[in-house]
Write an enzyme that holds these catalytic residues in place. Structure first.
Site, PDB file in Angstrom:
ATOM      1  N   ASP A  47       1.195  -7.522   2.180  1.00 42.01           N
ATOM      2  CA  ASP A  47       1.359  -6.348   2.100  1.00 42.01           C
ATOM      3  C   ASP A  47       2.686  -5.827   1.863  1.00 42.01           C
ATOM      4  O   ASP A  47       3.184  -5.066   2.742  1.00 42.01           O
ATOM      5  CB  ASP A  47       0.563  -5.456   3.238  1.00 42.01           C
ATOM      6  CG  ASP A  47       0.082  -4.077   2.642  1.00 42.01           C
ATOM      7  OD1 ASP A  47       0.932  -3.600   1.939  1.00 42.01           O
ATOM      8  OD2 ASP A  47      -0.525  -3.362   3.461  1.00 42.01           O
TER       9      ASP A  47
ATOM     10  N   HIS B 222       0.813  -1.303   0.117  1.00 41.10           N
ATOM     11  CA  HIS B 222      -0.041   0.016   0.121  1.00 41.10           C
ATOM     12  C   HIS B 222       0.835   1.177   0.146  1.00 41.10           C
ATOM     13  O   HIS B 222       0.311   2.184  -0.361  1.00 41.10           O
ATOM     14  CB  HIS B 222      -0.950  -0.035   1.102  1.00 41.10           C
ATOM     15  CG  HIS B 222      -0.767   0.230   2.520  1.00 41.10           C
ATOM     16  ND1 HIS B 222      -0.379  -0.667   3.428  1.00 41.10           N
ATOM     17  CD2 HIS B 222      -0.435   1.545   3.206  1.00 41.10           C
ATOM     18  CE1 HIS B 222       0.053   0.047   4.582  1.00 41.10           C
ATOM     19  NE2 HIS B 222       0.122   1.246   4.603  1.00 41.10           N
TER      20      HIS B 222
ATOM     21  N   SER C 240       3.921   2.204   8.439  1.00 42.38           N
ATOM     22  CA  SER C 240       3.703   1.236   7.381  1.00 42.38           C
ATOM     23  C   SER C 240       5.273   0.965   6.797  1.00 42.38           C
ATOM     24  O   SER C 240       5.962   2.105   6.486  1.00 42.38           O
ATOM     25  CB  SER C 240       2.738   1.880   6.616  1.00 42.38           C
ATOM     26  OG  SER C 240       1.508   1.269   6.690  1.00 42.38           O
TER      27      SER C 240
HETATM   28  N1  ARG Z   1      -4.876   0.457   7.564  1.00 47.49           N
HETATM   29  C1  ARG Z   1      -3.574   0.578   7.257  1.00 47.49           C
HETATM   30  C2  ARG Z   1      -3.110   1.870   7.352  1.00 47.49           C
HETATM   31  O1  ARG Z   1      -3.211   2.805   7.697  1.00 47.49           O
HETATM   32  C3  ARG Z   1      -3.785  -0.112   5.632  1.00 47.49           C
HETATM   33  C4  ARG Z   1      -4.381   0.936   4.584  1.00 47.49           C
HETATM   34  C5  ARG Z   1      -4.401   0.492   3.278  1.00 47.49           C
HETATM   35  N2  ARG Z   1      -5.220  -0.660   3.128  1.00 47.49           N
HETATM   36  C6  ARG Z   1      -6.474  -0.466   2.665  1.00 47.49           C
HETATM   37  N3  ARG Z   1      -7.032  -1.709   2.612  1.00 47.49           N
HETATM   38  N4  ARG Z   1      -7.051   0.627   2.648  1.00 47.49           N
HETATM   39  O2  ARG Z   1      -3.318   2.863   7.424  1.00 47.49           O
HETATM   40  N1  GLU Z   2      -1.422   1.360   7.619  1.00 49.85           N
HETATM   41  C1  GLU Z   2      -0.862   2.064   8.420  1.00 49.85           C
HETATM   42  C2  GLU Z   2       0.123   2.999   7.460  1.00 49.85           C
HETATM   43  O1  GLU Z   2      -0.012   3.326   6.398  1.00 49.85           O
HETATM   44  C3  GLU Z   2      -0.001   1.574   9.779  1.00 49.85           C
HETATM   45  C4  GLU Z   2      -1.074   1.359  10.422  1.00 49.85           C
HETATM   46  C5  GLU Z   2      -1.236   1.936  11.752  1.00 49.85           C
HETATM   47  O2  GLU Z   2      -1.702   3.139  11.716  1.00 49.85           O
HETATM   48  O3  GLU Z   2      -0.909   1.425  12.850  1.00 49.85           O
HETATM   49  O4  GLU Z   2       1.268   3.907   8.064  1.00 49.85           O
END
Ligand code: ARG
Ligand code: GLU
Length: 715
Positions: A219, A84, A649
Site C-alpha cells: 500500500d 490508498h 495512513s
Molecule cells: N482500513 C484502512 C484505513 O482506513 C485502509 C482503507 C482503504 N483500503 C480499502 N481496502 N478500502 O482506513
Molecule cells: N487506513 C487508515 C487511514 O487511512 C489507517 C488505519 C487506522 O485507522 O489505523 O488513515
C-alpha cells in the site's frame, strides 16, 4: 498510601500506564516518554525528533492531502505515502485506455511526473502551547461571552502567525479545551505523482483483507514536492523545481526483528479515550449496531448488483470501499470493547474519580456534578443519537438520488438576485456536478436502496422523528408502487430530461424541480430532520462537550503525577511500541511478518481482490529479490504494538536509529477499539516493509533510478 494505591489502580485500569498506549505531543517527549523510548532501544534524543533550531525528524513528516500522512525520503522532495492516500490522484490520471490503477504508473524521469491540482503537502514549521494567550482575559467570563473572547484570541494568534499569508496557522484545542496549541505550516501546492504500483499490489486483498492480519498489501505510492526557484511554495509551473527539504528520512535496508523498537510519526485524526461509561455504552449498544445494520443493507444491495453487472462493479467500487471501511471498523470496535469489558472498566474509573473528589481538600464544585450530568445527558441523547444516525446514514449518505436532490436551488429568491452571466455559471456548475454524479450511478441499484432504506427508516425510528408526508406515503404504497410513484416519476432519474431542464434553467425550472416527487420527499425529510432532530441533538452534544471539558480537567488534576496524552486531533504525534505479533483467539498465534509467499498463496483466479500479476509471480518463482530479500524470502508487511488511527495512513515507521523501515497503512481488526480503549494484547498497527517498497520500485517496476536519490543505509 491509600492515595498512591488508588492512583496505581486507576492508572492500570484504563487511561495510562500501559506501555505502548498513547499518541504523544512531539515537543513534550523530554517530559513524558523519552525515558521509556530509550529503555526500549531508541537511540535518538528529543531534539532529534522535534526541534525548531536544528534539522529534525519532524521536518520530514507532512500532512498529505486532507487526511493522510506522508514523509520525505530524498533531498529532492521525494514523498512516500499510501496507495490508498494517493488513490484519487492516481485515478484522476487514469482512463480506460491508460489505466494507471490497473497497470501502475512510473515516471521514468522528472519531466514525466504528473501534476495534481488541489493536492497539497503541509510541512510543520513549529507548534507552541498558546494556552495562556488563548485564555487571556477570560477568567471572569462565561457562556457566550467566554466563547466570543476565546474565538477572538484564537483568531488574533492565528493571524499573527500567518505572517501575511506566508504560513497557514491554526490553533487547536487539546484535552477538550483545557489546553491550546498553535500549529504553523508551510503549504506546498505543486505535488506531482511519481509512481504507483498496480492495484493488484497497492490494494492487494481489497476490502476482504482490509483491517485484517495477516496482510499482503503493497500500500504505497510516491510523489514529489515542487517549489519555486527560491525553494518557496508556488502554484504549479513548468519552471518549478524539486523542493530541497530541511530534512529527509534515511531508508534502512537492514530490516526488522521481533521486539525491535518502532516509532510512528504522523497525523492521527481522532480518538475518544476519555469518554464516560454512558457514552461507551451508547456506542456499543446503539450507535454502532444501528450504523452497522444500515450499512449491511447497503453493502448487500451493492454486491448483488455489482455481481450482476460488470459496469456497476466499476461504478460502485469506490462507494463500496468507502461504505465498508467504517462498517468493518465499527464491528471490530464493538467486539473489542465488549472483550475488554469497557463499560465496566469505565464505571470503575468513574467510581475512583468520585472517591478522588471526596478525598480532595478543595472539593471543587464543578467536578461534583460531572458524573450525574453525564448520566442525565446521555439518557436525553439516546433517542436523538438514533435518529441522527439513521438520517445521516440513510437520507444524507445512503440514497444517491437524495444527494442529487440536494444540488438544486431551493427557491427562486437567490436566483433572481443574480444576473444572466452568473446564471450561466450556475447552470454550468450544475451540469458538471450532475455528470459526475451519473457517472457512478446505477438506477436499479439506487432504486433498491431507496425502498429498502426508507423502509428501515420508517420501521426503526419513532414517529415523532419522521415527517407526516413521509409516513403517509409509505403507508399508502408497497415498494414497487412507491418506486413508480416517486422514483420513476422524478425527473432526477432521467439524466437526459434533467440535462435539458438545467441547460436553460430559470425560475420556472426551479419551481418545477421543487415540485418533483423525489425533491419534495427529500425536502420534507431534510426540514423535519433539521427542526426535530439536529437542533436538539446538537444542543445536547454541546452540553456534553462542556461537561466533558470539566471531566477532563478533573482527570488531569487527579492524574497529575501520571502521563496523559490528548486525544488525536489531526496534529503531529509520536507513538511507539515494538515489532510483535499477537494472539487473536485462543490457540491462534499470528506472526509479526508476512512474505511474498503469502501473496502467491492468496492468489485466486478471477477474484479481483486476489489477483497476482505474471511479473510478480515470475520474480517470486526465481526468488529474484535482489538485496531486498532475506533468507530466500521477500518480506511484505509487519505488525507492531503502536497506538494509531485514521490519518496515520502513510506515517513513517522509524527504527531505533531514526531510519525508515516501514510505512503504516492499517490496524488489525481485533484492536480497532483502540480509538476508545487501548488493549496492549490486541492492538497492532500494520506497516508495509520498506524493503518490499524498494523491491517493487526496482525489481517489479524498473524504476530503480529513484533509489539513487534516497539515502539507503545498510547497517
Ligand atoms: N482500513 C484502512 C484505513 O482506513 C485502509 C482503507 C482503504 N483500503 C480499502 N481496502 N478500502 O482506513
Ligand atoms: N487506513 C487508515 C487511514 O487511512 C489507517 C488505519 C487506522 O485507522 O489505523 O488513515
Amino acid at each position: 498510601m491509600k492515595k498512591i494505591v488508588l492512583f496505581v489502580i486507576v492508572a492500570m485500569l484504563c487511561l495510562s500506564g500501559t506501555a505502548k498506549e498513547g499518541m504523544w505531543i512531539p515537543t513534550l517527549l523530554e517530559k513524558y516518554t523519552i525515558e521509556e523510548m530509550q529503555e526500549m532501544g531508541f537511540r535518538l534524543t528529543p531534539e532529534d525528533v522535534y526541534s525548531v533550531n536544528q534539522r529534525s525528524l519532524k521536518d520530514a513528516v507532512v500532512i498529505f492531502g486532507t487526511g493522510c500522512t506522508g514523509e520525505i525520503i530524498s533531498n529532492k522532495g521525494l514523498l512516500l505515502t499510501n496507495h490508498h492516500c494517493g488513490f484519487s490522484a492516481i485515478q484522476s490520471h487514469s482512463s480506460v485506455e491508460q489505466d494507471y490503477l490497473s497497470d501502475g504508473f512510473w515516471a521514468m524521469s522528472q519531466n514525466e511526473e504528473l501534476p495534481n491540482p488541489g493536492l497539497t503537502a503541509k510541512f510543520l514549521e513549529r507548534m507552541v502551547d498558546v494556552s495562556d494567550s488563548v485564555f487571556a482575559g477570560t477568567v471572569s467570563l462565561e457562556g457566550d461571552s467566554l466563547e466570543a473572547k476565546l474565538d477572538a484570541n484564537i483568531l488574533r494568534i492565528q493571524q499573527q502567525a500567518e505572517e501575511d499569508g506566508k504560513y497557514e496557522a491554526v490553533v487547536k484545542p487539546l484535552f477538550y479545551g483545557n489546553q491550546y496549541f498553535l500549529y504553523v505550516y508551510q503549504v506546498f501546492t505543486d505535488v506531482r505523482l511519481v509512481g504507483a504500483p498496480p492495484r493488484a499490489i497497492g490494494k492487494f486483498g481489497g476490502d476482504t483483507d482490509n483491517w485484517m492480519w495477516p496482510r499482503h498489501t503493497g500500500d504505497f505510492s510516491i510523489f514529489r514536492v515542487y517549489a519555486n526557484e527560491d525553494n518557496e511554495p508556488a502554484a504549479y509551473s513548468e519552471d518549478n523545481v524539486p523542493y530541497k527539504p530541511k530534512s529527509w528520512l534515511p531508508v534502512s535496508m537492514e530490516g526488522i526483528q521481533p521486539n525491535d523498537f518502532m516509532m510512528l510519526m504522523g497525523y492521527p485524526g481522532s480518538t475518544r479515550q476519555y469518554l464516560p461509561s454512558q457514552a461507551v455504552d451508547m456506542i456499543i449498544n446503539q450507535s454502532n449496531p444501528d450504523r452497522i445494520k444500515i450499512r449491511t443493507a447497503i453493502l448487500d444491495i451493492f454486491s448483488e448488483h455489482m455481481k450482476k453487472d460488470p459496469k456497476v462493479r466499476i461504478q460502485y467500487a469506490s462507494k463500496y470501499a468507502k461504505t465498508s471501511n467504517s462498517w468493518k471498523r465499527w464491528k471490530g470496535e464493538v467486539r473489542g470493547l465488549n472483550r475488554l469489558n469497557a463499560i465496566k472498566q469505565k464505571q470503575a474509573y468513574e467510581a475512583n474519580f468520585e472517591l478522588w473528589y471526596l478525598q480532595s481538600d478543595t472539593l471543587e464544585q464543578a467536578y461534583k456534578s460531572v458524573l450525574p450530568q453525564f448520566e442525565k445527558l446521555y439518557v436525553d441523547l439516546l433517542p436523538y443519537d438514533k435518529a441522527y444516525n439513521y438520517y445521516q446514514e440513510i437520507v444524507f449518505k445512503g440514497i444517491d438520488i437524495f444527494k442529487l436532490a440536494d444540488f438544486f436551488p431551493r427557491n427562486d429568491k437567490g436566483w433572481n438576485r443574480l444576473d444572466e452571466e452568473r446564471h450561466q455559471l450556475v447552470r454550468k456548475a450544475l451540469i458538471l456536478k450532475m455528470t459526475e454524479y451519473f457517472d457512478d450511478y446505477d438506477q436499479e441499484t439506487d432504486q433498491e436502496l431507496f425502498t429498502e432504506l426508507l423502509r428501515l427508516l420508517r420501521s426503526d425510528l419513532d414517529r415523532s422523528f419522521l415527517p407526516k408526508e413521509f409516513t403517509n406515503l409509505l403507508a399508502k404504497y408497497d415498494d414497487e408502487k412507491l418506486i413508480r410513484k416517486v422514483y420513476e416519476k422524478s425527473v432526477l432519474s432521467d439524466p437526459e430530461k434533467l440535462q435539458e431542464l438545467v441547460a436553460d434553467f430559470d425560475t420556472k425550472g426551479i419551481s418545477k424541480l421543487q415540485k418533483d416527487p423525489v425533491i419534495e420527499l427529500y425536502n420534507a425529510l431534510r426540514v423535519h430532520y433539521q427542526q426535530n432532530v439536529e437542533l436538539v441533538y446538537q444542543s445536547i452534544q454541546d452540553r456534553i462537550t462542556d461537561v466533558q471539558q470539566q471531566y477532563m480537567k478533573g482527570i488531569m488534576a487527579m492524574e497529575k503525577n501520571f502521563q496523559l496524552y490528548p486525544d488525536a486531533n489531526f496534529t503531529l504525534r509520536v507513538a511507539y511500541g515494538k515489532v510483535e505479533g499477537y494472539q487473536p483467539r485462543d490457540g491462534v498465534e499470528y506472526a509479526y511478518q508476512t512474505t511474498l509467499q503469502g501473496v502467491m498463496e492468496k492468489y485466486q483466479l478471477g477474484n479481483p481482490d486476489y489477483e497476482v500479476l505474471e511479473k510478480l509471480k515470475a520474480l517470486h518463482k526465481t526468488s529474484d529479490f535482489g538485496e531486498y530479500g532475506i533468507d530466500g524470502q521477500m518480506p511484505v508487511a509487519y505488525t507492531a504494538s503502536i497506538h494509531s488511527t485514521g490519518g496515520n495512513s502513510g506515517s513513517p515507521a522509524i527504527n531505533a536509529k531514526g531510519q525508515l523501515v516501514g510505512l503504516n497503512f492499517d490496524r488489525c481488526w481485533e484492536g480497532t477499539m483502540s480509538d476508545i480503549m487501548f488493549d496492549p494484547d490486541q492492538c497492532r498497527n500494520i506497516m508495509v516493509d520498506i524493503r518490499y517498497v524498494l523491491f517493487i520500485i526496482d525489481k517489479f517496476a524498473g524504476a530503480g533510478y529513484l533509489l539513487d536519490e534516497m539515502e539507503l543505509v545498510r547497517e
